[in-house]
Design an enzyme around this catalytic site. Structure first.
Site, PDB file in Angstrom:
ATOM      1  N   ASP A  29      19.334   9.180 -49.833  1.00 57.00           N
ATOM      2  CA  ASP A  29      20.410   8.182 -49.873  1.00 57.00           C
ATOM      3  C   ASP A  29      20.875   7.921 -51.295  1.00 57.00           C
ATOM      4  OD1 ASP A  29      21.988   5.769 -49.010  1.00 57.00           O
ATOM      5  OD2 ASP A  29      20.841   6.038 -47.178  1.00 57.00           O
ATOM      6  N   HIS A  72      23.550   0.891 -50.601  1.00 58.22           N
ATOM      7  CA  HIS A  72      23.415   1.534 -49.295  1.00 58.22           C
ATOM      8  C   HIS A  72      21.991   2.029 -49.043  1.00 58.22           C
ATOM      9  CE1 HIS A  72      23.933   4.662 -46.205  1.00 58.22           C
ATOM     10  NE2 HIS A  72      24.953   3.945 -45.811  1.00 58.22           N
ATOM     11  N   SER A 108      25.141   4.868 -40.285  1.00 57.05           N
ATOM     12  CA  SER A 108      24.181   4.856 -41.393  1.00 57.05           C
ATOM     13  C   SER A 108      23.107   3.806 -41.169  1.00 57.05           C
ATOM     14  CB  SER A 108      24.885   4.553 -42.711  1.00 57.05           C
ATOM     15  OG  SER A 108      25.507   5.677 -43.227  1.00 57.05           O
TER      16      SER A 108
END
Length: 760
Positions: free
Chosen positions: A149, A222, A549
């Protein structure tokens, strides 16, 4: 709802969208003779001369023999040993042609780039602290989840190591030093942290502190969100600016986390495929048990898809690979559809966020709002531009500050709100607050720059009657920061979640499973403002994100729990248990619905259904798949010898003379001229007592289903039984029709599989 944010090569479907890699070649001026470009080179490792002790030394030797070679340290970016056999390097066209003439060369992939897609959810999944899968798995103790990620914010309390077991002795990873990141921030929770950016920098894209940290530290947030969703530790009293207040924890709170940063927030918002591949390669070498990727490349055959190839290498080593399905929302938009990958779509939670308004005639309305303050507005005048349609819809530039300043503006919409227009407009003119009447709002949680809410147009009828019938219409009260649980219907298939059939392999039903992916509360990086309100910038360390996600790490966490309970299960067995234990009925008693249309969804939208972790712990039967089964599957795709070598990373393999079915826990039949399709399957009994399973078939009009035999009897654990499923459609059947097969035993096990038929 949270906005789908586009970032680097990632399908970060968090309404922050999952990494969608766009195959773009990037040239990089480097030579007076010719420009250099980055390529990923696949090599046949059986050609490695015995004189080279390692593949890397062989790869460097290949580069040194080229015409006009630069220093091999400058040319080579990565040597890959696990996800693929090969390397990535900066080459001229002449040098590339020399490599491609070698008998050891298998394939070339030009560097590719792409963009990011993107407390209550464990409870919604039925993961309770005193019973079921969570305590049986010791909360994931001893399992290592590798997250590919954007990095991690190690100081987040979600990564504290209170109550964590020691780092497993088998762990080979490390925490790297880098900008604003010291190995000392790692602990028994965060046990690995590495970053990969050589491919990005080789393309001339610099990593500057203005856009990102040149280390594993997460700039964008994220990766922090996905990591804490999968395995964050317990953190009480967190919220999204007051919404969804409670204790945040990951699905597997005692599992260890290893972060592999491969996605970068740069001035051009790009990340390189060579870096992603290097992160996956390192994760395999380090010894992760589960790999979670909220990213993916474009829809391309498996022999060109580096994620599919790398994932097959991970599966071969017993690593469960979980990927987000994508955020494109329409039919045939699935990413990461290889049958060895667990492909995850996004569903809604039974939780919503509200504001209420009461008019001075006593009428009260409840609408959707994420306004991040506990504001109470009382006795405010209402403004409704009824004499001018443009004013009523609050179009950009339509409102007069002298008319609306200090008032609550009603924006009347029959279609969706223009986020960057109407909210901006009411803010520009100094409105006290806003009420948006719409059925298809696309306002997101960071768009609420002034107190506002959205109401359905059905409420607009009563509001319009009131404001048009009064000389001085007044708002009596307006309240914010209200969280409601038990919202119905839930779950629903998120509007952005990618749907099947998979264009690359339509014979495998994808997505596999649905998991929470809308308004998921988890840790984020508090280094950049989440939103702006007037002259103020608001930051937070926990926020609501949406997207596939967010759904993928939920499944990765469940896979970690199952692996902790069933250490001898293969990745396919774990996926089978997750799929066959899923449910397809929402909290109103209806088949799962499509959030966008409100209509009934289908297995092309939700796969086997919504994940049900505790039932997956004791599935009764599993559909297992070994590596040779995947070989047979690839044989059936008609790949040539070179393409098979690329995917399998081996020089020899055996294909059966007759086509064989992949032993998948779901069924999809593509009909052209025929009307009957037969599927062969083998189930393995994983119960403790003798059991007899009977087939129950759900057959809609136009479809006939038969299982032969219809009764399967098992006398011992791990016994296998085969059956044939026959699917028949008649001439009046619609273009897409679906049914269901349920194997039910006397011990209350239900092993469910969707059956989809498509006429072409």
């Amino acid at each position: 709802m949270t906005k789908e944010i586009s970032l680097p090569v990632l399908i970060l479907h968090h309404a922050l969208p999952c990494l969608l890699f766009l195959l773009l070649g990037v040239s990089n001026a480097a030579s007076e003779l010719e420009d250099y470009q980055t390529y990923i080179i696949r090599m046949d490792h059986s050609h490695k001369p015995a004189s080279f002790l390692t593949h890397e030394s062989w790869h460097r030797s290949v580069l040194k023999t080229l015409s006009y070679p630069a220093n091999d340290e400058e040319m080579m970016l990565y040597s890959y040993n696990h996800v693929i056999h090969g390397f990535s390097a900066r080459l001229t066209a002449l040098q590339l042609s020399e490599i491609e003439k070698s008998s050891a060369h298998l394939a070339t992939y030009p560097e590719s780039f792409g963009k990011l897609f993107t407390t209550h959810s464990p409870k919604f999944l039925g993961l309770k602290g005193k019973s079921g899968l969570l305590p049986a798995a010791s909360y994931g103790e001893g399992i290592i989840i590798g997250i590919i990620d954007t990095g991690i914010w190690p100081e987040s309390d979600s990564f504290n190591d209170r109550g964590m077991p020691p780092v497993p002795e088998r762990w080979k990873g490390q925490c790297e030093n880098g900008t604003a990141f010291s190995p000392s921030v790692c602990n028994k929770k965060l046990i690995g942290a590495r970053s990969f950016s050589k491919g990005l920098q080789a393309a001339g894209i610099n990593i500057s502190k203005e856009y990102d940290y040149n280390s594993t530290r997460d700039f964008f947030g994220h990766g922090t969100h996905t990591s804490s969703t999968a395995a964050g530790n317990h953190v009480p009293g967190v919220s999204h600016f007051g919404y969804a207040r409670g204790t945040a924890r990951g699905v597997a709170p005692r599992a260890h986390v290893a972060m592999y940063k491969v996605l970068w927030a740069t001035d051009t918002e790009k990340s390189a495929a060579s870096d992603v591949l290097a992160g996956m390669d390192q994760a395999i070498a380090d010894g992760v048990d589960v790999m979670s990727l909220s990213l993916g490349f474009g829809q391309t055959p498996f022999f060109k898809d580096v994620i599919a190839i790398g994932s097959l290498s991970a599966i071969r080593k017993g690593i469960v690979v979980v990927c987000a399905a994508g955020n494109d929302g329409g039919r045939q938009t699935i990413y990461n559809g290889a049958p060895w990958i667990t492909t995850v779509g996004a569903g809604t939670l039974d939780r919503s966020f509200h504001s209420t308004i009461t008019l001075d005639n006593g009428l009260t309305f409840k609408g959707i709002s994420y306004f991040p303050q506990s504001v109470y507005i009382a006795d405010a005048p209402l403004y409704y531009g009824k004499d001018d349609l443009n004013k009523a819809t609050c179009n950009l530039g339509a409102l007069n500050p002298d008319e609306v300043a200090g008032k609550v503006v009603i924006c009347d919409n029959t279609t969706k709100i223009d986020v960057y227009g109407q909210m901006e407009e009411v803010d520009r003119v100094g409105a006290h607050a806003a009420i948006f009447l719409t059925d298809t709002s696309d306002l997101y949680s960071d768009d609420y720059s002034i107190p506002s809410l959205t109401l359905p147009t059905s409420s607009g009828i009563l509001i319009r009657e009131y404001v048009t019938g009064r000389k001085k219409p007044m708002l009596k009260t307006m309240r914010f920061v209200l969280t409601e649980l038990g919202t119905k219907p839930a779950p629903q298939v998120a509007s952005f979640s990618s749907r099947g059939p998979d264009p690359i392999s339509p014979g495998i039903l994808k997505p596999d499973i649905l998991a929470p992916g809308v308004d998921v509360l988890a840790a984020v990086a508090p280094n950049i403002p989440y939103m702006e309100m007037g002259n103020y910038e608001l930051v937070t360390d926990y926020a609501l994100y949406s997207g596939t996600s967010m759904a993928a790490p939920h499944v990765a966490g469940v896979a970690a729990l199952l692996k902790a309970v069933h250490q001898d299960w293969s990745p396919a067995a774990i996926r089978s248990a997750i799929m066959t234990a899923a449910y397809t009925i929402d909290n109103t008693g209806s088949i799962l619905k499509d959030e966008n249309t409100g209509l009934l969804a289908t297995p092309l939208d939700f796969g086997a259904g919504h994940i049900n972790p505790s039932k997956a712990m004791d599935p009764g039967l599993i559909y297992d798949i070994n590596f040779q089964d995947y070989v047979e599957f690839l044989c059936g795709l008609g790949y040539n010898e070179k393409q098979m070598k690329i995917v399998l990373q081996q020089s020899q393999w055996n294909c059966s003379q007759e086509p064989t079915d992949l032993n998948y826990p779901s069924f999809i039949a593509i009909f052209t001229n025929e009307t009957v399709k037969n599927f062969s399957r083998v189930v393995t009994y994983v119960g403790e007592k003798e059991a007899s399973y009977r087939a129950f078939l759900d057959c809609p009009m136009g479809m006939k289903i038969r299982a032969e035999p219809s009764i399967l009897t098992f006398t011992e654990k791990y016994q296998k039984q085969a059956f044939v499923l026959s699917v028949e459609i008649d001439g009046n059947a619609p273009g897409m029709i679906y049914g269901n097969l349920k194997w039910i035993d006397q011990h209350n096990h239900t092993v469910s599989s969707p059956i989809v038929a498509i006429k072409t």
